[in-house]
Design an enzyme around this catalytic site. Structure first.
Site, mmCIF file in Angstrom:
data_model
loop_
_atom_site.group_PDB
_atom_site.id
_atom_site.type_symbol
_atom_site.label_atom_id
_atom_site.label_comp_id
_atom_site.label_asym_id
_atom_site.label_seq_id
_atom_site.Cartn_x
_atom_site.Cartn_y
_atom_site.Cartn_z
ATOM 1 N N LYS A 1 -8.818 13.412 4.971
ATOM 2 C CA LYS A 1 -7.831 12.570 4.931
ATOM 3 C C LYS A 1 -6.956 12.534 6.224
ATOM 4 O O LYS A 1 -7.050 13.536 7.051
ATOM 5 C CB LYS A 1 -6.816 12.593 3.915
ATOM 6 C CG LYS A 1 -7.418 12.655 2.466
ATOM 7 C CD LYS A 1 -6.519 12.979 1.427
ATOM 8 C CE LYS A 1 -7.282 12.852 0.250
ATOM 9 N NZ LYS A 1 -7.504 11.291 -0.360
ATOM 10 N N ARG A 2 -6.241 11.502 6.563
ATOM 11 C CA ARG A 2 -5.057 11.436 7.514
ATOM 12 C C ARG A 2 -4.331 12.636 7.427
ATOM 13 O O ARG A 2 -3.964 13.037 6.139
ATOM 14 C CB ARG A 2 -4.368 10.140 7.563
ATOM 15 C CG ARG A 2 -3.181 9.960 8.288
ATOM 16 C CD ARG A 2 -2.653 8.385 8.468
ATOM 17 N NE ARG A 2 -2.583 8.052 7.305
ATOM 18 C CZ ARG A 2 -1.417 7.933 6.673
ATOM 19 N NH1 ARG A 2 -0.207 8.446 7.043
ATOM 20 N NH2 ARG A 2 -1.224 7.423 5.462
ATOM 21 N N LYS B 1 -15.205 7.815 -3.453
ATOM 22 C CA LYS B 1 -16.321 7.892 -2.721
ATOM 23 C C LYS B 1 -16.965 9.262 -3.012
ATOM 24 O O LYS B 1 -18.284 9.559 -2.958
ATOM 25 C CB LYS B 1 -16.121 7.984 -0.951
ATOM 26 C CG LYS B 1 -15.789 6.611 -0.652
ATOM 27 C CD LYS B 1 -15.123 6.620 0.661
ATOM 28 C CE LYS B 1 -14.408 5.361 1.188
ATOM 29 N NZ LYS B 1 -13.494 5.408 2.358
ATOM 30 N N HIS C 1 0.734 -1.338 0.055
ATOM 31 C CA HIS C 1 -0.106 -0.030 0.088
ATOM 32 C C HIS C 1 0.872 1.195 -0.146
ATOM 33 O O HIS C 1 0.134 2.305 0.295
ATOM 34 C CB HIS C 1 -0.786 0.007 1.397
ATOM 35 C CG HIS C 1 -1.993 -0.982 1.082
ATOM 36 N ND1 HIS C 1 -3.194 -0.623 0.489
ATOM 37 C CD2 HIS C 1 -2.142 -2.151 1.733
ATOM 38 C CE1 HIS C 1 -4.041 -1.685 0.666
ATOM 39 N NE2 HIS C 1 -3.348 -2.536 1.395
ATOM 40 N N LYS D 1 -0.084 14.316 2.030
ATOM 41 C CA LYS D 1 -1.522 14.536 1.717
ATOM 42 C C LYS D 1 -1.686 15.968 1.447
ATOM 43 O O LYS D 1 -2.826 16.413 0.815
ATOM 44 C CB LYS D 1 -2.465 13.922 2.532
ATOM 45 C CG LYS D 1 -2.332 12.428 2.419
ATOM 46 C CD LYS D 1 -3.131 11.692 3.441
ATOM 47 C CE LYS D 1 -3.124 10.209 3.468
ATOM 48 N NZ LYS D 1 -3.359 9.572 2.284
ATOM 49 N N THR E 1 -8.863 6.095 -1.580
ATOM 50 C CA THR E 1 -10.483 5.750 -1.825
ATOM 51 C C THR E 1 -11.555 6.826 -1.519
ATOM 52 O O THR E 1 -12.550 6.716 -2.115
ATOM 53 C CB THR E 1 -10.861 4.425 -0.851
ATOM 54 O OG1 THR E 1 -10.422 4.631 0.490
ATOM 55 C CG2 THR E 1 -9.996 3.144 -1.692
#
Length: 829
Positions: A568-569, A680, A378, A574, A676
């Site tokens: 998100k985390r 969504k 991942h 990110k 993901t």
């Protein structure tokens, strides 16, 4: 007097579930009576005195009874047909609240709503009572939950294996803009979904020594004598698939000491010491991801990984032997999937069980191991591709280190004299000999698997070119791609019933069972009537989100504003930092040009930072500092709001995603494996603003580049930029103004230099390309505003995003795993 007459009537401000089966009166009466029975005999409550929690437990147990029938039938049928089973091992499972999702999958939402209504109880109120177990950190755990649901929906016999953490990840509390972590006690009031299996227990050892013995056949064997032993106790939760046709098992392990109390020590007066063994064992399943900044934390993390891996293997071997009487057929009847490197210790543990405990020859055990195991990678981040110090492994798992050394020796020996590409052994060795010797768990998982898969096309290609480049040259057919997917049952049907009802009306009921039916929306993309209905549904969802924000944060948001979502985390790659810098730029522009016709915008952030990740916590603080200034500045007239919703979890995502207009997917290119959340949000009609990273590329290829907003450096350009020596490039005036606003203390007057180190990194190495991509991001945001102002163009793109997301169903992903990796037929009962 009837029970329903004794209680207040429920709220009627609900829309009917678009996925409920027709409810007849007898079924409703039966369910109502069952709920009252559970309330009375399972919780010991009188209906007149029952709390919402009592009614929730009674309703959940009533639903569980219905699911159990299908669960037991599925297990019986799978066993009688000798069907191959999938065992999915994951350190994280993030299932979210199970009540409404299980109702929807079972077709019992409306019967339950009506049955509770007759008792004067509101289903929506009960739904909010259910705890949201934080048994995962984010995408990894949520993906595991989606996969479990899809396997049940596709009728694939499967067991999920993980840890039943007492406290999950942590509860995120924000005080004065700073994140603080508190225990997340999701089990404090019990868990009505699970079945404790005290009879299903396995010994898991740690430490000790290894003896060599010689059998009557002259073969030598090893006997491990652990210094410490704990028991793994099973807790089972049924996972019901769509339409209730099949149900599988999520089995979570809890750690217990063999002797919970040292009675002799207790009687001597050492009351604390008498409980030390119990405390040490319980620590294993106490909390998800204990900090590994200390040697003790590292050891506990490794104990967790071995604990659940060993218990899971013992369990599945026991089941296999019970049914088939031997182990040679294991690859034909079992498929073991490792979700990231956390369960990579499965490779030597399976070898130990096969060789040491069941007496198989090494070569046969290795054939069975590599034919049974497959591994999902991942990440490309070095810190996430686990390694363990050799001394720690030798002390905690001495027999496994012997096996790892043997695996590595045979692997390296096989390269000598072969036609495989020549390369330094140091690049492909399981043991990293540079500096402190460490065990490379990614390499171990790679060698012990017959397939290694990435989770998006870009990620898989980067795996071949970076972290597993040398191993890929040796085993060119081993790495395959399986792009992630999401379960539409939760992320559309459960989370967004308004949109689901609209879709069912517009394109027919087949959309409930076939995600690809969404493509029927394409001819309707320019339909003004459809746009009107979509706008109304979105506005309803935005108003609901606004009520939640007002309740939790006392911030008012405009339901007609553009809702810009970054959930998100919190991590530097990110790039929540890039987003908040753009917010500052927008704020500066609004103050400089007060007469301009600005589009109202609400920037919503949510996500946890790892407890030890100081830079991520500082970014959270910056978001709050900016919000405190922007939200209270009358000069912007409420046209810009910055909102950070704390304690992000699945339930909060279900509230945010249906209300989102813009989806922030702005990771540094080449660093996001898949994502993901991007799927969504696009499924629910949000338009993506994103870099060419992870699954964003595949979303672009399907929804069309013109229906999203892409920007920034590519993965190759990021790599090239990082290799360039010399000073950073010149910054644009807008970026300089933003950096000056933050650096001068405008947003932190109490501590003007709070962000000095953060800004120094941005103006220096800028590893995550925040400043490098800033101007392109700013331009993409201007394109967002232009599209938003063109109502027809925006909603056309929204329709096409939803229409082309069918391929991103986790059913498709699991179907590919089943056919190409697990070799398991897809069947529905």
């Amino acid at each position: 007097m009837d029970v329903s007459e004794m209680l207040v009537s429920p709220s009627r401000d609900r829309i009917a579930s678009p996925i409920a089966l027709p409810a007849n009166e007898a079924a409703i009466d039966s369910l109502r009576d069952l709920i009252v029975s559970k309330l009375t005999y399972a919780t010991g409550r009188d209906p007149m005195a029952a709390t919402d929690r009592d009614w929730f437990v009674a309703a959940a147990l009533s639903l569980r009874d219905r699911i159990v029938d299908r669960w037991l039938t599925s297990a019986r049928n799978d066993s009688s047909k000798n069907r191959k089973r999938v065992y999915y091992l994951s350190l994280e499972f993030l299932p979210g609240r199970l009540f409404l999702d299980s109702l929807n999958n079972s077709g019992l939402t409306e019967p339950m709503r009506l049955a509770l209504g007759q008792l004067g109880v509101d289903l929506e109120r009960l739904r909010a009572v259910e705890p949201d177990p934080a048994l995962g950190n984010g995408g990894l755990g949520r993906l595991a939950a989606c996969f479990m649901e899809s396997m049940a929906s596709l009728g694939i016999p499967a067991h999920g294996f993980g840890i039943r953490y007492n406290f999950g990840l942590f509860q995120q509390v924000i005080r004065d803009g700073w994140q603080h972590e508190y225990p997340e006690n999701w089990l404090s009031l019990g868990n009505p979904w699970e079945f404790e299996r005290p009879d299903v227990r396995y010994k898991v050892g740690f430490g000790g020594w290894v003896d060599s013995t010689q059998g009557v056949d002259g073969r030598s064997s090893a006997v491990w004598h652990p210094h410490e032993t704990v028991f793994a106790i099973a807790y089972d939760t049924p996972v019901v698939g769509w339409r209730g046709r099949h149900a599988n098992t999520l089995r979570l392990w809890s750690a217990r000491a063999p002797d919970p109390l040292a009675l002799e020590a207790f009687n001597r007066g050492d009351h604390v010491g008498a409980l030390s063994a119990r405390a040490q064992a319980n620590a294993i399943s106490q909390i998800l991801y204990p900090s590994d900044e200390t040697p003790a934390g590292q050891e506990l993390r490794l104990r967790q990984e071995f604990f659940f891996s060993s218990a899971s293997l013992q369990d599945l071997l026991h089941r296999h032997i019970q049914q088939y009487g031997e182990l040679h057929s294991l690859p034909d009847k079992c498929a073991i999937q490792l979700n990231d490197t956390h369960p990579a210790i499965v490779v030597p543990e399976l070898m130990r069980l096969l060789v040491d405990q069941h007496g198989l020859p090494w070569a046969e055990a290795w054939r069975i191991t590599t034919s049974t195991i497959s591994y999902t990678n991942h990440t490309l981040l070095p810190e996430a591709l686990e390694t363990w110090p050799v001394p720690l492994m030798e002390r905690l798992l001495p027999r496994h280190m012997q096996i790892i050394y043997e695996i590595n020796k045979l692997h390296l020996d096989s390269l000598a004299g072969s036609r495989k590409p020549e390369m330094p052994h140091s690049e492909v060795s399981v043991i990293d000999e540079g500096g402190d010797r460490r065990v490379r768990m990614g390499t171990l998982a790679f060698l012990g698997s017959h397939n290694v898969n990435g989770v998006s096309e870009l990620h898989t290609e980067l795996m071949r070119r970076t972290v597993f480049q040398s191993l890929h040259q040796l085993y060119p057919d081993r790495i395959v791609n399986k792009t992630n997917g999401i379960t539409f049952r939760r992320w559309l049907f459960t989370a967004n019933p308004h949109l689901t009802a609209l879709l069912r009306d517009a394109i027919g009921p087949e959309v409930m069972d076939n995600p690809m039916a969404l493509e029927r929306l394409v001819p309707l993309a320019d339909d003004p009537a459809l746009h009107d209905r979509l706008i109304a549904a979105r506005r309803t969802n935005k108003a609901a989100l606004g009520r939640l924000v007002a309740e939790r944060l006392e911030i008012a948001i405009d339901p007609d504003a553009l809702i810009d979502v970054h959930i998100k985390r919190i991590h530097e790659y990110k790039r929540q930092l890039l987003n908040i810098l753009e917010a500052v730029a927008l704020y500066n522009a609004m103050r400089d040009q007060p007469g301009r016709d600005w589009v109202p915008r609400v920037k919503i952030f949510a996500g946890r930072a790892a407890a030890s990740y100081r830079r991520a916590k500082l970014i959270i603080k910056l978001i709050h500092d900016v919000a405190d200034v922007v939200n209270d500045d009358p000069a912007v007239r409420g046209l810009l709001k910055v909102v950070f919703l704390p304690d992000y979890n699945v339930s909060l995502a279900e509230a945010i995603i249906p209300a989102a207009d813009l989806s922030e997917q702005i990771s540094t290119a080449g660093m996001e494996a898949s994502g993901t959340g991007n799927m969504k949000l696009a499924l629910n009609g949000a338009l993506t603003i994103g870099t060419l990273d992870g699954a964003n590329l595949e979303i672009r290829d399907r929804v069309g580049a013109e229906n999203m907003f892409t920007f920034g450096l590519t993965a190759q350009e990021v790599d090239e930029r990082r290799r360039q020596p010399g000073p950073p490039r010149a910054f644009s005036p807008v970026l300089l103004q933003v950096l000056d606003s933050i650096g001068s203390g405008e947003f932190s007057p109490d501590e003007p230099h709070r962000y000095h180190d953060l800004l120094a990194d941005l103006t220096g190495s800028d590893w995550f390309m925040v400043t490098a991509d800033f101007d392109a991001y700013l331009a993409a945001q201007r394109d967002v505003v232009a599209r938003w102002c063109d109502r027809r163009a925006w909603w056309r793109s929204s329709v096409l995003n939803t229409a082309h997301m069918g391929w991103f169903s986790s059913d498709r992903t699991i179907g590919e795993y089943a056919e190409e990796i697990w070799r398991v037929p897809v069947e529905s009962d």
